[in-house]
Scaffold this active site. Structure first.
Site, PDB file in Angstrom:
ATOM      1  N   LYS A 185       0.827  -1.200   0.000  1.00  0.00           N
ATOM      2  CA  LYS A 185       0.000   0.000   0.000  1.00  0.00           C
ATOM      3  C   LYS A 185       0.863   1.252   0.000  1.00  0.00           C
ATOM      4  O   LYS A 185       0.610   2.207  -0.758  1.00  0.00           O
ATOM      5  CB  LYS A 185      -0.910  -0.009   1.219  1.00  0.00           C
ATOM      6  N   GLN A 220      -5.290  -1.605  10.287  1.00  0.00           N
ATOM      7  CA  GLN A 220      -5.041  -2.868   9.603  1.00  0.00           C
ATOM      8  C   GLN A 220      -5.575  -4.036  10.422  1.00  0.00           C
ATOM      9  O   GLN A 220      -5.231  -4.206  11.597  1.00  0.00           O
ATOM     10  CB  GLN A 220      -3.541  -3.043   9.345  1.00  0.00           C
ATOM     11  N   ASP A 252     -11.409   2.719   4.835  1.00  0.00           N
ATOM     12  CA  ASP A 252     -11.768   1.328   4.537  1.00  0.00           C
ATOM     13  C   ASP A 252     -13.256   1.165   4.240  1.00  0.00           C
ATOM     14  O   ASP A 252     -13.683   0.099   3.812  1.00  0.00           O
ATOM     15  CB  ASP A 252     -11.382   0.434   5.714  1.00  0.00           C
TER      16      ASP A 252
END
Length: 301
Positions: free
Chosen positions: A58, A102, A125
């Protein structure tokens, strides 16, 4: 190279991701003219190998586009209070337009409380309960990255969804449930008839054999073989699993939840693993970060 039938489509997520990232350039330039550089803060707790790889990939993707991506790496024994305090700090930090925690988190942490503490306006997200509610009612909001990426693959390859029977095997909060909500909405791609299957589903094979589009997200290597899939179906394989393989230098290879070699002979389109849904997840994270930056700047869509 795989030998392909003339009526067969390999749904190349790398290709779709590349085209989308190319299209981000004009939006990023417009923000730069206003002195805004889209920024993402990632909270990584512990040293889960898969999470570290994802975060590293990422970072590279963001940096390649000239975007901000900072990782806040905490020890695996970090307390709930420490993480909540950090999120509050990031919520107030104007450098960041998006925040991502995460997952998975260590077992001693309350994942739901942590996600809820992220400002919905910085939910990169697309999994904050407020945004899930907006998504479920068809309103504008950041969408969950993997389901949104699947929609983009279907859209790119012009695969008909309206009126089709979509069967989703897996009911997770980050793939199965939100994808079902998106595909049943009055939008394109959407207007599908959706069935969700899971570990307690009876007659699973009977249901999957009725699917025009079969999405598999169960985390079980090559579980779905050709006997679960009807002729001419479209298969979206969300799984990424490591299986031991002494014939390669790494000692393992990546496979999906679908037994690709046999299933591809029966279907008209399928995503490979790797190179299918995976590249889309990071791309849609970038998409959400840009979207949130534009929303902060009150730019029109």
């Amino acid at each position: 190279m795989l030998a392909m039938r003339s009526d067969f489509q390999l749904l190349d997520g790398k290709l779709v991701a590349r085209k989308l990232r190319d299209a981000f350039a004009s939006r990023i330039d417009r923000l730069r003219e206003l002195g805004i550089v889209p920024g993402l803060a990632v909270i990584l707790v512990g040293d889960d190998p898969a999470s570290r790889v994802y975060v590293r990939n990422k970072e590279r993707a963001f940096q390649k586009l000239g975007l901000v991506s900072d990782v806040y790496h905490l020890d695996s024994n970090a307390s709930q209070e420490r993480i909540l305090e950090l999120i509050e700090e990031l919520n107030e930090n104007q450098k960041y337009h998006g925040i991502l925690v995460q997952l998975p988190l260590p077992s001693h942490l309350n994942e739901f409380e942590i996600i809820e503490r992220i400002s919905p306006d910085k939910d990169a997200d697309g999994i904050h309960p407020c945004n899930i509610g907006l998504m479920a009612t068809g309103q504008d909001c950041p969408l969950p990255c993997t389901p949104h990426g699947i929609l983009k693959i279907l859209e790119h390859y012009e695969l008909e969804v309206e009126g089709r029977h979509v069967v989703i095997v897996g009911r997770s909060n980050i793939v199965g449930k939100p994808l079902a909500l998106l595909l049943m909405q009055k939008r394109s791609p959407g207007n599908a008839t959706v069935t969700i299957c899971h570990s307690k589903t009876k007659n699973l094979k009977e249901i999957t054999l009725s699917a025009d589009i079969l999405v598999v997200a169960i985390g079980r290597p090559e579980y779905i073989d050709e006997s679960y899939v009807k002729n001419g179906a479209v298969v979206i394989d969300v799984g990424t699993n490591r299986v031991e393989d002494s014939s390669v230098q790494s000692g393992y290879r990546l496979v999906g939840d679908v037994k690709f070699p046999s299933v591809k002979e029966k279907v008209r389109a399928i995503t490979p693993v790797p190179g299918g849904v995976g590249p889309m997840t990071i791309t849609m994270l970038i998409y959400n970060t840009i979207y949130l930056a534009e929303k902060t700047a009150a730019l029109p869509k």
